[in-house]
Design a protein around this motif. Structure first.
Motif, PDB file in Angstrom:
ATOM      1  N   GLY A 102       0.788  -1.228   0.000  1.00  0.00           N
ATOM      2  CA  GLY A 102       0.000   0.000   0.000  1.00  0.00           C
ATOM      3  C   GLY A 102       0.818   1.274   0.000  1.00  0.00           C
ATOM      4  O   GLY A 102       0.323   2.326   0.425  1.00  0.00           O
ATOM      5  N   LEU A 103       2.061   1.216  -0.488  1.00  0.00           N
ATOM      6  CA  LEU A 103       2.937   2.389  -0.522  1.00  0.00           C
ATOM      7  C   LEU A 103       3.037   2.929  -1.945  1.00  0.00           C
ATOM      8  O   LEU A 103       3.261   2.170  -2.891  1.00  0.00           O
ATOM      9  CB  LEU A 103       4.336   2.032  -0.016  1.00  0.00           C
ATOM     10  CG  LEU A 103       4.421   1.530   1.425  1.00  0.00           C
ATOM     11  CD1 LEU A 103       5.859   1.137   1.757  1.00  0.00           C
ATOM     12  CD2 LEU A 103       3.917   2.583   2.402  1.00  0.00           C
ATOM     13  N   MET A 104       2.887   4.228  -2.100  1.00  0.00           N
ATOM     14  CA  MET A 104       3.051   4.845  -3.411  1.00  0.00           C
ATOM     15  C   MET A 104       4.519   4.839  -3.811  1.00  0.00           C
ATOM     16  O   MET A 104       5.410   4.970  -2.966  1.00  0.00           O
ATOM     17  CB  MET A 104       2.506   6.273  -3.405  1.00  0.00           C
ATOM     18  CG  MET A 104       1.008   6.367  -3.186  1.00  0.00           C
ATOM     19  SD  MET A 104       0.381   8.067  -3.315  1.00  0.00           S
ATOM     20  CE  MET A 104       0.564   8.363  -5.090  1.00  0.00           C
ATOM     21  N   GLU A 105       4.758   4.719  -5.117  1.00  0.00           N
ATOM     22  CA  GLU A 105       6.123   4.693  -5.638  1.00  0.00           C
ATOM     23  C   GLU A 105       6.588   6.067  -6.095  1.00  0.00           C
ATOM     24  O   GLU A 105       7.793   6.338  -6.117  1.00  0.00           O
ATOM     25  CB  GLU A 105       6.207   3.727  -6.826  1.00  0.00           C
ATOM     26  CG  GLU A 105       5.742   2.306  -6.530  1.00  0.00           C
ATOM     27  CD  GLU A 105       6.746   1.528  -5.708  1.00  0.00           C
ATOM     28  OE1 GLU A 105       7.918   1.953  -5.666  1.00  0.00           O
ATOM     29  OE2 GLU A 105       6.359   0.511  -5.107  1.00  0.00           O
ATOM     30  N   SER A 106       5.647   6.928  -6.468  1.00  0.00           N
ATOM     31  CA  SER A 106       6.024   8.222  -7.036  1.00  0.00           C
ATOM     32  C   SER A 106       4.887   9.218  -6.846  1.00  0.00           C
ATOM     33  O   SER A 106       3.729   8.841  -6.657  1.00  0.00           O
ATOM     34  CB  SER A 106       6.359   8.082  -8.528  1.00  0.00           C
ATOM     35  OG  SER A 106       5.276   7.494  -9.231  1.00  0.00           O
ATOM     36  N   VAL A 107       5.250  10.510  -6.909  1.00  0.00           N
ATOM     37  CA  VAL A 107       4.285  11.610  -6.799  1.00  0.00           C
ATOM     38  C   VAL A 107       4.774  12.759  -7.674  1.00  0.00           C
ATOM     39  O   VAL A 107       5.938  12.805  -8.069  1.00  0.00           O
ATOM     40  CB  VAL A 107       4.126  12.092  -5.332  1.00  0.00           C
ATOM     41  CG1 VAL A 107       3.530  11.006  -4.455  1.00  0.00           C
ATOM     42  CG2 VAL A 107       5.466  12.568  -4.773  1.00  0.00           C
ATOM     43  N   ARG A 108       3.882  13.693  -7.958  1.00  0.00           N
ATOM     44  CA  ARG A 108       4.260  14.940  -8.618  1.00  0.00           C
ATOM     45  C   ARG A 108       4.048  16.145  -7.707  1.00  0.00           C
ATOM     46  O   ARG A 108       4.798  17.108  -7.768  1.00  0.00           O
ATOM     47  CB  ARG A 108       3.453  15.118  -9.912  1.00  0.00           C
ATOM     48  CG  ARG A 108       3.855  14.182 -11.026  1.00  0.00           C
ATOM     49  CD  ARG A 108       3.112  14.460 -12.329  1.00  0.00           C
ATOM     50  NE  ARG A 108       3.657  13.641 -13.402  1.00  0.00           N
ATOM     51  CZ  ARG A 108       3.275  12.392 -13.651  1.00  0.00           C
ATOM     52  NH1 ARG A 108       2.319  11.838 -12.906  1.00  0.00           N
ATOM     53  NH2 ARG A 108       3.834  11.698 -14.628  1.00  0.00           N
ATOM     54  N   ASN A 109       3.022  16.088  -6.912  1.00  0.00           N
ATOM     55  CA  ASN A 109       2.672  17.186  -6.014  1.00  0.00           C
ATOM     56  C   ASN A 109       3.019  16.780  -4.590  1.00  0.00           C
ATOM     57  O   ASN A 109       2.438  15.841  -4.042  1.00  0.00           O
ATOM     58  CB  ASN A 109       1.177  17.491  -6.143  1.00  0.00           C
ATOM     59  CG  ASN A 109       0.728  18.619  -5.241  1.00  0.00           C
ATOM     60  OD1 ASN A 109       1.532  19.250  -4.555  1.00  0.00           O
ATOM     61  ND2 ASN A 109      -0.570  18.882  -5.230  1.00  0.00           N
ATOM     62  N   THR A 110       3.964  17.479  -3.973  1.00  0.00           N
ATOM     63  CA  THR A 110       4.397  17.124  -2.620  1.00  0.00           C
ATOM     64  C   THR A 110       3.774  18.024  -1.558  1.00  0.00           C
ATOM     65  O   THR A 110       4.200  17.995  -0.396  1.00  0.00           O
ATOM     66  CB  THR A 110       5.932  17.190  -2.515  1.00  0.00           C
ATOM     67  OG1 THR A 110       6.382  18.490  -2.913  1.00  0.00           O
ATOM     68  CG2 THR A 110       6.571  16.139  -3.403  1.00  0.00           C
ATOM     69  N   ASP A 111       2.764  18.790  -1.917  1.00  0.00           N
ATOM     70  CA  ASP A 111       2.112  19.675  -0.949  1.00  0.00           C
ATOM     71  C   ASP A 111       0.856  19.037  -0.365  1.00  0.00           C
ATOM     72  O   ASP A 111      -0.105  19.733  -0.039  1.00  0.00           O
ATOM     73  CB  ASP A 111       1.745  21.009  -1.613  1.00  0.00           C
ATOM     74  CG  ASP A 111       2.971  21.801  -2.022  1.00  0.00           C
ATOM     75  OD1 ASP A 111       3.992  21.698  -1.317  1.00  0.00           O
ATOM     76  OD2 ASP A 111       2.909  22.501  -3.043  1.00  0.00           O
ATOM     77  N   LEU A 112       0.864  17.729  -0.232  1.00  0.00           N
ATOM     78  CA  LEU A 112      -0.324  17.021   0.231  1.00  0.00           C
ATOM     79  C   LEU A 112       0.028  16.054   1.348  1.00  0.00           C
ATOM     80  O   LEU A 112       1.169  15.605   1.479  1.00  0.00           O
ATOM     81  CB  LEU A 112      -0.956  16.229  -0.922  1.00  0.00           C
ATOM     82  CG  LEU A 112      -1.579  17.034  -2.072  1.00  0.00           C
ATOM     83  CD1 LEU A 112      -1.922  16.105  -3.226  1.00  0.00           C
ATOM     84  CD2 LEU A 112      -2.822  17.768  -1.602  1.00  0.00           C
ATOM     85  N   VAL A 113      -0.987  15.731   2.143  1.00  0.00           N
ATOM     86  CA  VAL A 113      -0.913  14.632   3.099  1.00  0.00           C
ATOM     87  C   VAL A 113      -1.706  13.481   2.493  1.00  0.00           C
ATOM     88  O   VAL A 113      -2.891  13.633   2.183  1.00  0.00           O
ATOM     89  CB  VAL A 113      -1.482  15.033   4.465  1.00  0.00           C
ATOM     90  CG1 VAL A 113      -1.476  13.843   5.418  1.00  0.00           C
ATOM     91  CG2 VAL A 113      -0.688  16.200   5.048  1.00  0.00           C
ATOM     92  N   VAL A 114      -1.049  12.345   2.308  1.00  0.00           N
ATOM     93  CA  VAL A 114      -1.621  11.262   1.507  1.00  0.00           C
ATOM     94  C   VAL A 114      -1.748   9.994   2.350  1.00  0.00           C
ATOM     95  O   VAL A 114      -0.792   9.591   3.016  1.00  0.00           O
ATOM     96  CB  VAL A 114      -0.739  10.989   0.271  1.00  0.00           C
ATOM     97  CG1 VAL A 114      -1.291   9.832  -0.544  1.00  0.00           C
ATOM     98  CG2 VAL A 114      -0.646  12.242  -0.595  1.00  0.00           C
ATOM     99  N   PRO A 115      -2.912   9.340   2.323  1.00  0.00           N
ATOM    100  CA  PRO A 115      -3.055   8.063   3.031  1.00  0.00           C
ATOM    101  C   PRO A 115      -2.337   6.940   2.297  1.00  0.00           C
ATOM    102  O   PRO A 115      -2.399   6.837   1.071  1.00  0.00           O
ATOM    103  CB  PRO A 115      -4.569   7.837   3.050  1.00  0.00           C
ATOM    104  CG  PRO A 115      -5.083   8.605   1.884  1.00  0.00           C
ATOM    105  CD  PRO A 115      -4.181   9.788   1.720  1.00  0.00           C
ATOM    106  N   MET A 116      -1.642   6.122   3.046  1.00  0.00           N
ATOM    107  CA  MET A 116      -1.003   4.916   2.527  1.00  0.00           C
ATOM    108  C   MET A 116      -1.160   3.829   3.582  1.00  0.00           C
ATOM    109  O   MET A 116      -1.751   4.052   4.639  1.00  0.00           O
ATOM    110  CB  MET A 116       0.478   5.160   2.204  1.00  0.00           C
ATOM    111  CG  MET A 116       0.743   6.230   1.167  1.00  0.00           C
ATOM    112  SD  MET A 116       2.506   6.307   0.718  1.00  0.00           S
ATOM    113  CE  MET A 116       2.595   7.946  -0.006  1.00  0.00           C
ATOM    114  N   GLN A 117      -0.621   2.653   3.310  1.00  0.00           N
ATOM    115  CA  GLN A 117      -0.683   1.589   4.306  1.00  0.00           C
ATOM    116  C   GLN A 117       0.378   0.535   4.015  1.00  0.00           C
ATOM    117  O   GLN A 117       0.923   0.465   2.912  1.00  0.00           O
ATOM    118  CB  GLN A 117      -2.063   0.926   4.339  1.00  0.00           C
ATOM    119  CG  GLN A 117      -2.424   0.133   3.111  1.00  0.00           C
ATOM    120  CD  GLN A 117      -3.830  -0.445   3.181  1.00  0.00           C
ATOM    121  OE1 GLN A 117      -4.658  -0.024   3.985  1.00  0.00           O
ATOM    122  NE2 GLN A 117      -4.114  -1.410   2.337  1.00  0.00           N
TER     123      GLN A 117
END
Length: 597
Positions: free
Chosen positions: A45-60
């Motif tokens: 449940g972990l993201m590998e990549s992002v473009r916008n780092t101004d967010l709080v994102v749920p993962m697991q």
């Protein structure tokens, strides 16, 4: 991509599968006595990549106890490698030991065809490049083992695994001045107690900040905007265990997944503006269950983001068949009424039946075919796409019955399935789509990640919305077809007569009585790319296939390519694609179509 050994696999699965299953499940132990053991952290449940780092994102992550005794989970901590704590989740639950039962199950899932098991990425035991197809006997035995063991796991309540959700502040992880290309490591530490003292297990996961999607090279001349998104997204309704609710028919999905509300910020972190929620039709078994999807669509849609209410509808393979695929084994194991294909049904207002949610019941009635499903969806103002048509499992084999936009039926084909490759469209899916164009079917190229876990980066569909973004304007745009598929570059194609009197934008379709000879058109391709890239322009003719009319490399930045071409006198199309030298940044346009009646 077809499985020619299907009959033999099926026979072996029926005759030999259960015996092998008993050998594996004999290892199972659900001892709840605390004692010496271990904890494994699975990063599904972990993201590998992002473009916008101004967010709080749920993962697991998924915590698993493969030992012989139970452990008590105490906490999960996320921190930088320097020790800066990002978040802490306090835990107070027992995790039973199972003597490696789930580990064996995950290994088995990585042994079978990845198209069936949804194991193209985040593999823990067999790297995809090292995977080799099993023999028909072993494939049949392993599939049977997986199904029976997941059934047992669900019946027991899966006490040996726990999906631990948390929220990750991307700005705290990357820092305020992060740049595309930065890679942020995050250490995940699970603390647990076997009865004597606390112990820890940790993994380090890396998240990459991606370049933004490239904008068009021209100024926006209207009130609309380009938006991007994902047309093939599964959620926690598509889980065999630990779902919301669980769906036993999804017996290959036990890694944990997310609600649509969790997925929204993940897609926003990837720079996307929409997704279509496509839970399998066999996991939605009443109008009330689909009404919940509609409620989520309304709640999650706002002026900057849209969640389309949809489903991945299982349809009956009807008429003459072109080959078979491995999923036919599963239909036969469950004594299913049909072999089936999968279609995306987007922006719908009611449940679309297709299978049931019991183990091996995904090929059972109630179920309709491609024609009925497409016409019903179109009647609700939505559209359908043929998903992963040429994959090794759940392919579309009833080719003879396909009708496209020329008969107001199916609207497009998924030529870029993100679970089968994030850097480039699948050639075998694209060629299947082109073969349908060659037969005279008008079908758009669509894309979808097919994620059953987090939002992922791949060749998303970018479409031009002419008014303010909402569900209707987005649907109108995707039906109109001014769209391209891309994991970075911008690409748009259009044609016009030399005097400018007639023009077709990308996705435009003209149905005419006849096409006179010696008609010339300007073909215009607008592009914008970061890396040195090659542009290829194609002209296709119904019955005659495609030819390249332009190929040139060395393009960087924004600009346009223009050429004059004489159109065929038979039905034809033009399209273009672009790729960098390593084929890691790619885009493909929707064609323009001129069809002679």
């Amino acid at each position: 991509m077809r499985n020619i050994a299907l009959p033999f696999i099926l026979a072996v699965a029926l005759c030999a599968g259960i015996a092998f299953q008993q050998e594996v499940t004999a290892k199972d132990s659900k001892n709840l006595v605390l004692g010496e053991s271990q904890v494994v952290i699975y990063p599904y449940g972990l993201m590998e990549s992002v473009r916008n780092t101004d967010l709080v994102v749920p993962m697991q992550v998924q915590l698993y106890n493969p030992g012989d005794h139970a452990v008590e989970l105490e906490s999960l901590t996320l921190q930088t490698l320097e020790g800066q704590v990002l978040t802490v989740v306090d835990l107070d639950e027992l995790l039973a030991g199972d003597s490696g039962f789930v580990a064996d199950l995950y290994l088995a899932l990585e042994m079978v065809d990845p198209d069936i098991a949804h194991r193209h990425s985040k593999r823990q035991y067999i790297p995809l490049e090292d995977w080799e197809p099993l023999s028909p006997e072993a494939e049949g035995r392993t599939i049977s083992t997986i199904i029976e063991n997941v059934r047992e796991l669900q019946a027991a309540g899966s006490p040996q695994i726990s999906n631990i959700r948390f929220e990750l502040n991307l700005n705290a992880l990357f820092g305020a001045n992060s740049l595309p290309g930065d890679i942020a490591p995050v250490q995940i530490v699970a603390q647990w107690n076997g009865g004597a003292q606390s112990s820890t297990t940790s993994i380090t996961h890396h998240i990459t900040k991606l370049l933004p999607y490239m904008p068009p090279p021209y100024a926006n001349l209207g009130t609309g905007s380009w938006v991007s998104g994902d047309l093939h997204v599964h959620n926690c309704r598509d889980e065999a265990v630990g779902g919301c609710d669980s769906c036993a028919a999804e017996s290959f999905n036990i890694t944990g997944s997310f609600t649509n509300a969790d997925l929204k910020p993940q897609f926003q972190a990837l720079g996307m503006d929409f997704f279509s929620s496509t839970t399998h039709s066999y996991c939605i078994n009443s109008p009330g269950e689909f009404d919940a999807v509609l409620t989520e669509s309304n709640a999650l849609t706002d002026s900057s983001f849209v969640m389309l209410a949809g489903t991945e509808v299982s349809g009956a393979e009807q008429g003459a068949q072109s080959g078979s695929d491995t999923a036919d084994i599963l239909c036969s194991l469950g004594w299913g009424a049909y072999n089936v294909h999968h279609m995306g049904a987007h922006n719908i207002t009611s449940r679309k039946a297709g299978g049931k949610d019991g183990f091996l019941d995904f090929c059972d009635n109630p179920m309709s075919g491609q024609k009925a499903n497409s016409m019903t969806v179109n009647g609700e103002g939505g559209f359908t796409s043929i998903n992963h048509p040429n994959s090794g499992a759940w392919g579309f084999n009833s080719v003879s019955g396909i009708a496209g936009q020329e008969r107001n039926r199916t609207w497009g084909v998924e030529v870029w399935n993100g679970s089968e490759g994030d850097n480039q469209w699948q050639v075998y899916q694209r060629d299947w789509w082109l073969a349908r164009l060659n037969e005279g079917k008008v079908l758009y190229p669509y894309s979808g990640s097919d994620t059953h876990d987090t939002a992922v980066d791949f060749g998303t569909i970018h479409t031009y919305v002419t008014t303010a973004l909402d569900s209707q304007s987005l649907t109108d745009a995707l039906i109109a077809g001014r769209s391209y598929l891309s994991n970075g570059p911008f690409l748009e194609l259009g044609i016009a007569t030399l005097n400018g009197a007639k023009a077709l934008p990308m996705g435009g379709t003209a149905f005419v009585q006849n096409i006179p000879p010696n008609i010339q058109v300007n073909v215009n391709v607008d592009y914008n790319c970061t890396f040195s890239s090659e542009i290829v322009i194609y002209r296709g003719t119904v019955g005659g296939g495609e030819v390249e009319i332009f190929r040139q490399s060395g393009y960087t930045g924004g600009g346009s390519v223009q050429l004059v071409d004489t159109v065929p006198t038979d039905s034809f199309w033009y399209r273009a694609d672009i790729h960098n030298t390593t084929w890691t940044r790619n885009a493909m346009t929707t064609p323009v179509y001129v069809w002679s009646r």
